[in-house]
Write a protein that holds these residues in place. Structure first.
Motif, PDB file in Angstrom:
ATOM      1  N   ASP A 113       0.803  -1.209   0.000  1.00  0.00           N
ATOM      2  CA  ASP A 113       0.000   0.000   0.000  1.00  0.00           C
ATOM      3  C   ASP A 113       0.838   1.262   0.000  1.00  0.00           C
ATOM      4  N   ARG A 114       2.164   1.122   0.020  1.00  0.00           N
ATOM      5  CA  ARG A 114       3.037   2.300  -0.044  1.00  0.00           C
ATOM      6  C   ARG A 114       4.427   1.912  -0.554  1.00  0.00           C
ATOM      7  N   VAL A 115       5.180   2.934  -0.994  1.00  0.00           N
ATOM      8  CA  VAL A 115       6.557   2.765  -1.433  1.00  0.00           C
ATOM      9  C   VAL A 115       7.429   3.507  -0.435  1.00  0.00           C
ATOM     10  N   THR A 116       8.467   2.859   0.048  1.00  0.00           N
ATOM     11  CA  THR A 116       9.367   3.459   1.026  1.00  0.00           C
ATOM     12  C   THR A 116      10.805   3.368   0.508  1.00  0.00           C
ATOM     13  N   ALA A 117      11.564   4.458   0.677  1.00  0.00           N
ATOM     14  CA  ALA A 117      12.972   4.478   0.270  1.00  0.00           C
ATOM     15  C   ALA A 117      13.768   5.256   1.310  1.00  0.00           C
ATOM     16  N   ASN A 131      17.807   7.107   2.214  1.00  0.00           N
ATOM     17  CA  ASN A 131      19.096   7.624   1.741  1.00  0.00           C
ATOM     18  C   ASN A 131      19.114   7.859   0.228  1.00  0.00           C
ATOM     19  N   ILE A 132      18.229   8.726  -0.228  1.00  0.00           N
ATOM     20  CA  ILE A 132      18.098   9.025  -1.652  1.00  0.00           C
ATOM     21  C   ILE A 132      18.881  10.295  -1.973  1.00  0.00           C
ATOM     22  N   LEU A 133      19.662  10.270  -3.040  1.00  0.00           N
ATOM     23  CA  LEU A 133      20.358  11.457  -3.542  1.00  0.00           C
ATOM     24  C   LEU A 133      19.763  11.839  -4.883  1.00  0.00           C
ATOM     25  N   LEU A 134      19.459  13.138  -5.052  1.00  0.00           N
ATOM     26  CA  LEU A 134      18.958  13.650  -6.314  1.00  0.00           C
ATOM     27  C   LEU A 134      20.106  14.374  -7.010  1.00  0.00           C
ATOM     28  N   PHE A 135      20.376  13.975  -8.260  1.00  0.00           N
ATOM     29  CA  PHE A 135      21.487  14.530  -9.021  1.00  0.00           C
ATOM     30  C   PHE A 135      20.980  15.343 -10.206  1.00  0.00           C
ATOM     31  N   VAL A 136      21.715  16.386 -10.549  1.00  0.00           N
ATOM     32  CA  VAL A 136      21.572  17.070 -11.823  1.00  0.00           C
ATOM     33  C   VAL A 136      22.909  16.875 -12.510  1.00  0.00           C
ATOM     34  N   GLY A 137      22.902  16.048 -13.536  1.00  0.00           N
ATOM     35  CA  GLY A 137      24.173  15.634 -14.140  1.00  0.00           C
ATOM     36  C   GLY A 137      24.940  14.809 -13.125  1.00  0.00           C
ATOM     37  N   ASP A 138      26.184  15.212 -12.834  1.00  0.00           N
ATOM     38  CA  ASP A 138      27.006  14.519 -11.838  1.00  0.00           C
ATOM     39  C   ASP A 138      26.998  15.216 -10.486  1.00  0.00           C
ATOM     40  N   VAL A 139      26.180  16.278 -10.341  1.00  0.00           N
ATOM     41  CA  VAL A 139      26.189  17.091  -9.124  1.00  0.00           C
ATOM     42  C   VAL A 139      25.008  16.708  -8.222  1.00  0.00           C
ATOM     43  N   PRO A 140      25.291  16.254  -6.995  1.00  0.00           N
ATOM     44  CA  PRO A 140      24.179  15.985  -6.068  1.00  0.00           C
ATOM     45  C   PRO A 140      23.599  17.303  -5.570  1.00  0.00           C
ATOM     46  N   ILE A 141      22.265  17.453  -5.676  1.00  0.00           N
ATOM     47  CA  ILE A 141      21.663  18.730  -5.276  1.00  0.00           C
ATOM     48  C   ILE A 141      20.708  18.599  -4.094  1.00  0.00           C
ATOM     49  N   PHE A 142      20.268  17.381  -3.795  1.00  0.00           N
ATOM     50  CA  PHE A 142      19.321  17.228  -2.690  1.00  0.00           C
ATOM     51  C   PHE A 142      19.431  15.826  -2.112  1.00  0.00           C
ATOM     52  N   TYR A 143      19.304  15.730  -0.789  1.00  0.00           N
ATOM     53  CA  TYR A 143      19.373  14.447  -0.092  1.00  0.00           C
ATOM     54  C   TYR A 143      18.070  14.205   0.657  1.00  0.00           C
ATOM     55  N   PHE A 144      17.452  13.062   0.452  1.00  0.00           N
ATOM     56  CA  PHE A 144      16.258  12.650   1.171  1.00  0.00           C
ATOM     57  C   PHE A 144      16.651  11.510   2.106  1.00  0.00           C
ATOM     58  N   PRO A 145      16.636  11.720   3.409  1.00  0.00           N
ATOM     59  CA  PRO A 145      16.986  10.615   4.307  1.00  0.00           C
ATOM     60  C   PRO A 145      15.913   9.526   4.318  1.00  0.00           C
ATOM     61  N   TYR A 146      14.656   9.910   4.074  1.00  0.00           N
ATOM     62  CA  TYR A 146      13.567   8.946   4.121  1.00  0.00           C
ATOM     63  C   TYR A 146      12.446   9.438   3.219  1.00  0.00           C
ATOM     64  N   PHE A 147      11.862   8.532   2.450  1.00  0.00           N
ATOM     65  CA  PHE A 147      10.751   8.893   1.575  1.00  0.00           C
ATOM     66  C   PHE A 147       9.722   7.780   1.628  1.00  0.00           C
ATOM     67  N   CYS A 148       8.460   8.162   1.821  1.00  0.00           N
ATOM     68  CA  CYS A 148       7.365   7.201   1.837  1.00  0.00           C
ATOM     69  C   CYS A 148       6.199   7.814   1.075  1.00  0.00           C
ATOM     70  N   ALA A 149       5.640   7.064   0.138  1.00  0.00           N
ATOM     71  CA  ALA A 149       4.515   7.557  -0.661  1.00  0.00           C
ATOM     72  C   ALA A 149       3.409   6.510  -0.657  1.00  0.00           C
ATOM     73  N   PRO A 150       2.220   6.894  -0.205  1.00  0.00           N
ATOM     74  CA  PRO A 150       1.099   5.945  -0.264  1.00  0.00           C
ATOM     75  C   PRO A 150       0.659   5.739  -1.705  1.00  0.00           C
ATOM     76  N   LEU A 151       0.375   4.504  -2.078  1.00  0.00           N
ATOM     77  CA  LEU A 151      -0.015   4.201  -3.451  1.00  0.00           C
ATOM     78  C   LEU A 151      -1.489   4.455  -3.719  1.00  0.00           C
ATOM     79  N   LYS A 152      -2.308   4.484  -2.671  1.00  0.00           N
ATOM     80  CA  LYS A 152      -3.737   4.697  -2.886  1.00  0.00           C
ATOM     81  C   LYS A 152      -4.150   6.167  -2.809  1.00  0.00           C
ATOM     82  N   ASP A 153      -3.192   7.061  -2.648  1.00  0.00           N
ATOM     83  CA  ASP A 153      -3.472   8.496  -2.599  1.00  0.00           C
ATOM     84  C   ASP A 153      -3.375   9.067  -4.008  1.00  0.00           C
TER      85      ASP A 153
END
Length: 177
Positions: free
Chosen positions: A1-5, A7-29
């Motif tokens: 019923d949800r997706v959890t991740a 230590n996520i790093l968001l990159f633009v090219g080879d440059v890390p621009i944002f760090y998410f320590p925890y991400f959870c998204a409900p699938l039924k929303d």
């Protein structure tokens, strides 16, 4: 019923621009996780309003806002909705507007601004609203508002301003028998 991740790093090219320590998204929303609203108007010039939803669980969720307005510069904010079975629910909002003096403030119509051009103006709005059903006959509500200046509502929250919202502080306990 949800997706959890974790230590996520968001990159633009080879440059890390944002760090998410925890991400959870409900699938039924059905609400989108990210919204991007571009546009233009007389007060802001070109603008790009963004928000990212976060979801820890049904009792703690909200949005992170990062906005750019050509005539006002960057703005950051968070909106958190919380609830507790025993003590009620509410919303906490905080927005910070990192304005550069590039324009005439709406707070000073037909006048030049006092702040030297290029200087940063710190503007913000904090709001806490809470409601607690203490027992079947008693409800408590409270609202706390703090703003850098009263015109923040007119400059950034036009819907609230048009509804003639009074951003006062209050606490109320009402019991009906």
């Amino acid at each position: 019923d949800r997706v959890t991740a974790k230590n996520i790093l968001l990159f633009v090219g080879d440059v890390p621009i944002f760090y998410f320590p925890y991400f959870c998204a409900p699938l039924k929303d059905w609400h989108p996780g990210v919204t991007v609203t571009p546009g233009t108007n007389e007060d802001w010039g070109y603008f790009l309003l963004t928000s990212w939803r976060y979801y820890f669980n049904e009792n703690l969720k909200g949005r992170i806002h990062i906005d750019y307005r050509e005539k006002r510069d960057l703005a950051y904010g968070i909106t958190t909705n919380y609830s507790n079975d025993n003590y009620g629910s509410g919303v906490f909002r905080f927005n910070y507007f990192d304005e550069k003096q590039k324009h005439l403030w709406s707070t000073r119509p037909n006048q030049q601004a006092d702040t030297p051009k290029g200087q940063t103006i710190d503007r913000y709005r904090a709001q806490l609203r809470h409601k607690w059903q203490m027992d079947p006959a008693t409800v408590g509500t409270m609202e706390f508002n703090k703003m850098s200046d009263p015109n923040v509502i007119r400059d950034y929250y036009i819907r609230d301003f048009q509804r003639d919202m009074i951003n006062g502080n209050y606490a109320s306990i009402i019991r009906t028998d």
